[in-house]
Scaffold this motif. Sequence first.
Motif, PDB file in Angstrom:
ATOM      1  N   MET A  60      -2.193   8.855  -8.515  1.00 47.68           N
ATOM      2  CA  MET A  60      -3.564   8.438  -8.236  1.00 47.68           C
ATOM      3  C   MET A  60      -4.187   9.391  -7.238  1.00 47.68           C
ATOM      4  SD  MET A  60      -2.986   4.337  -7.934  1.00 47.68           S
ATOM      5  CE  MET A  60      -1.592   4.533  -6.841  1.00 47.68           C
ATOM      6  N   ASP A  61      -5.510   9.388  -7.204  1.00 45.43           N
ATOM      7  CA  ASP A  61      -6.233  10.218  -6.247  1.00 45.43           C
ATOM      8  C   ASP A  61      -6.070   9.623  -4.854  1.00 45.43           C
ATOM      9  OD1 ASP A  61      -7.909  11.846  -4.865  1.00 45.43           O
ATOM     10  OD2 ASP A  61      -9.688  11.438  -6.066  1.00 45.43           O
ATOM     11  N   THR A  62      -5.464  10.375  -3.959  1.00 43.43           N
ATOM     12  CA  THR A  62      -5.247   9.884  -2.592  1.00 43.43           C
ATOM     13  C   THR A  62      -6.233  10.496  -1.616  1.00 43.43           C
ATOM     14  OG1 THR A  62      -3.601  11.628  -2.202  1.00 43.43           O
ATOM     15  CG2 THR A  62      -2.786   9.488  -2.988  1.00 43.43           C
ATOM     16  N   SER A  63      -7.294  11.115  -2.104  1.00 45.04           N
ATOM     17  CA  SER A  63      -8.251  11.773  -1.209  1.00 45.04           C
ATOM     18  C   SER A  63      -8.953  10.770  -0.306  1.00 45.04           C
ATOM     19  CB  SER A  63      -9.282  12.564  -2.017  1.00 45.04           C
ATOM     20  OG  SER A  63      -9.955  11.714  -2.920  1.00 45.04           O
ATOM     21  N   ASP A  64      -9.197   9.527  -0.817  1.00 49.67           N
ATOM     22  CA  ASP A  64      -9.837   8.510   0.026  1.00 49.67           C
ATOM     23  C   ASP A  64      -8.968   8.155   1.212  1.00 49.67           C
ATOM     24  OD1 ASP A  64     -11.984   8.423  -1.635  1.00 49.67           O
ATOM     25  OD2 ASP A  64     -11.334   6.646  -2.736  1.00 49.67           O
ATOM     26  N   ASP A  65      -7.640   8.131   0.979  1.00 46.44           N
ATOM     27  CA  ASP A  65      -6.717   7.825   2.070  1.00 46.44           C
ATOM     28  C   ASP A  65      -6.803   8.886   3.151  1.00 46.44           C
ATOM     29  OD1 ASP A  65      -5.930   5.678   0.583  1.00 46.44           O
ATOM     30  OD2 ASP A  65      -4.159   6.665  -0.237  1.00 46.44           O
ATOM     31  N   GLU A  66      -7.014  10.130   2.739  1.00 41.73           N
ATOM     32  CA  GLU A  66      -7.038  11.213   3.712  1.00 41.73           C
ATOM     33  C   GLU A  66      -8.292  11.162   4.580  1.00 41.73           C
ATOM     34  OE1 GLU A  66      -6.532  14.878   1.685  1.00 41.73           O
ATOM     35  OE2 GLU A  66      -4.515  14.406   1.021  1.00 41.73           O
ATOM     36  N   GLU A  67      -9.351  10.487   4.082  1.00 38.94           N
ATOM     37  CA  GLU A  67     -10.565  10.384   4.866  1.00 38.94           C
ATOM     38  C   GLU A  67     -10.423   9.385   5.999  1.00 38.94           C
ATOM     39  OE1 GLU A  67     -13.666   9.480   2.152  1.00 38.94           O
ATOM     40  OE2 GLU A  67     -13.457  11.364   1.048  1.00 38.94           O
ATOM     41  N   MET A  68      -9.403   8.531   5.933  1.00 39.70           N
ATOM     42  CA  MET A  68      -9.160   7.593   7.014  1.00 39.70           C
ATOM     43  C   MET A  68      -8.766   8.360   8.267  1.00 39.70           C
ATOM     44  SD  MET A  68      -7.017   4.738   4.902  1.00 39.70           S
ATOM     45  CE  MET A  68      -6.711   3.753   6.351  1.00 39.70           C
ATOM     46  N   GLU A  69      -9.051   7.747   9.391  1.00 40.86           N
ATOM     47  CA  GLU A  69      -8.783   8.431  10.656  1.00 40.86           C
ATOM     48  C   GLU A  69      -7.285   8.645  10.832  1.00 40.86           C
ATOM     49  OE1 GLU A  69      -9.739   7.674  15.315  1.00 40.86           O
ATOM     50  OE2 GLU A  69     -11.160   6.941  13.823  1.00 40.86           O
ATOM     51  N   SER A  75       0.806  15.621   4.643  1.00 41.43           N
ATOM     52  CA  SER A  75       1.118  16.773   3.803  1.00 41.43           C
ATOM     53  C   SER A  75      -0.042  17.757   3.825  1.00 41.43           C
ATOM     54  CB  SER A  75       1.377  16.308   2.369  1.00 41.43           C
ATOM     55  OG  SER A  75       1.492  17.415   1.521  1.00 41.43           O
ATOM     56  N   ARG A  76       0.281  19.027   4.013  1.00 39.60           N
ATOM     57  CA  ARG A  76      -0.750  20.072   3.993  1.00 39.60           C
ATOM     58  C   ARG A  76      -0.751  20.826   2.660  1.00 39.60           C
ATOM     59  NH1 ARG A  76       1.103  19.408   9.061  1.00 39.60           N
ATOM     60  NH2 ARG A  76      -0.392  19.365  10.769  1.00 39.60           N
ATOM     61  N   LEU A  77      -0.032  20.285   1.674  1.00 39.99           N
ATOM     62  CA  LEU A  77       0.032  20.924   0.360  1.00 39.99           C
ATOM     63  C   LEU A  77      -1.258  20.668  -0.413  1.00 39.99           C
ATOM     64  CD1 LEU A  77       3.620  19.788  -0.695  1.00 39.99           C
ATOM     65  CD2 LEU A  77       2.964  22.040   0.151  1.00 39.99           C
ATOM     66  N   PRO A  78      -1.658  21.613  -1.260  1.00 42.31           N
ATOM     67  CA  PRO A  78      -2.790  21.341  -2.162  1.00 42.31           C
ATOM     68  C   PRO A  78      -2.438  20.165  -3.071  1.00 42.31           C
ATOM     69  CG  PRO A  78      -2.182  23.674  -2.181  1.00 42.31           C
ATOM     70  CD  PRO A  78      -1.128  22.967  -1.407  1.00 42.31           C
ATOM     71  N   LYS A  79      -3.392  19.226  -3.237  1.00 40.63           N
ATOM     72  CA  LYS A  79      -3.109  18.008  -4.007  1.00 40.63           C
ATOM     73  C   LYS A  79      -3.961  17.929  -5.268  1.00 40.63           C
ATOM     74  CE  LYS A  79      -1.446  15.257  -0.176  1.00 40.63           C
ATOM     75  NZ  LYS A  79      -1.504  14.002   0.567  1.00 40.63           N
ATOM     76  N   PHE A  80      -3.336  17.380  -6.318  1.00 39.71           N
ATOM     77  CA  PHE A  80      -3.985  17.228  -7.609  1.00 39.71           C
ATOM     78  C   PHE A  80      -3.625  15.854  -8.165  1.00 39.71           C
ATOM     79  CE2 PHE A  80      -2.966  21.603  -6.710  1.00 39.71           C
ATOM     80  CZ  PHE A  80      -4.122  22.288  -7.008  1.00 39.71           C
ATOM     81  N   VAL A  81      -4.344  15.436  -9.218  1.00 35.79           N
ATOM     82  CA  VAL A  81      -4.086  14.136  -9.863  1.00 35.79           C
ATOM     83  C   VAL A  81      -3.469  14.391 -11.239  1.00 35.79           C
ATOM     84  CG1 VAL A  81      -5.136  11.992 -10.685  1.00 35.79           C
ATOM     85  CG2 VAL A  81      -6.017  13.101  -8.628  1.00 35.79           C
ATOM     86  N   MET A  82      -2.467  13.602 -11.586  1.00 36.67           N
ATOM     87  CA  MET A  82      -1.700  13.830 -12.822  1.00 36.67           C
ATOM     88  C   MET A  82      -2.565  13.913 -14.075  1.00 36.67           C
ATOM     89  SD  MET A  82       1.725  11.511 -12.472  1.00 36.67           S
ATOM     90  CE  MET A  82       2.711  11.473 -10.979  1.00 36.67           C
ATOM     91  N   ARG A  83      -3.458  12.937 -14.245  1.00 33.16           N
ATOM     92  CA  ARG A  83      -4.230  12.883 -15.503  1.00 33.16           C
ATOM     93  C   ARG A  83      -5.165  14.083 -15.667  1.00 33.16           C
ATOM     94  NH1 ARG A  83      -6.429   8.853 -12.345  1.00 33.16           N
ATOM     95  NH2 ARG A  83      -8.571   9.245 -11.635  1.00 33.16           N
TER      96      ARG A  83
END
Length: 198
Positions: free
Chosen positions: A65-74, A88-96
């Motif tokens: 799933m897209d975890t970008s919203d989680d990263e916006e949390m403080e 994680s400082r790795l570039p992130k992507f979504v499976m689908r």
Amino acid sequence: MYYYKFKVYYDEVEDFVRDIEILANDNFESLHKLLYECIGLKGNEFAAFSICDPKWNKQKEITLMDTSDDEEMEEPEYDDNDSFSTKSRLPKFVMRDSLLKNFISDPHQHILYEYDFMNPKIFYLELQKTLQTDSAECFPRCTFKAMELPPEIKVNTANLEDPELDEEDYDDEEDDDLFGEEGYNDEDFSNLNEYSDF
């Protein structure tokens, strides 16, 4: 059109192997489904792939799933050298949205498949061959299996409740034994000193 042939290993079970084949233009979500079906996992837990170098160092992360919203949390502030930082400082992507062919850069590409982060299981995928497809062939598929996961690994241990225990099975006679037929009330505990009586 081309397809990839991967060999899958699991360190926790000796001689555990799966051979799988999947089209190069398929996505990582299809690979995820193929893996949990041929491995024998329930498929109801969070999972992620990590694209690795030949020494299994992670370079990119592909999540279910897209975890970008989680990263916006403080986030707590960590020093760059702080070993306690879990971000994680790795570039992130979504499976689908991620096609395999866009992430395979090595003839023996190494990929980690991490399943169930609460009770982690890590599988190692190594690309064996890239082959041209026959139009009659059906993908994705598992072409070889050796060894199975023990039953305790397949079961979701996060849910510790007994599914066979109904409310009807609850016997409140034990409460009656402790407090009499009328049960208990607040006065039963009124003289209890929380520090001295324990």
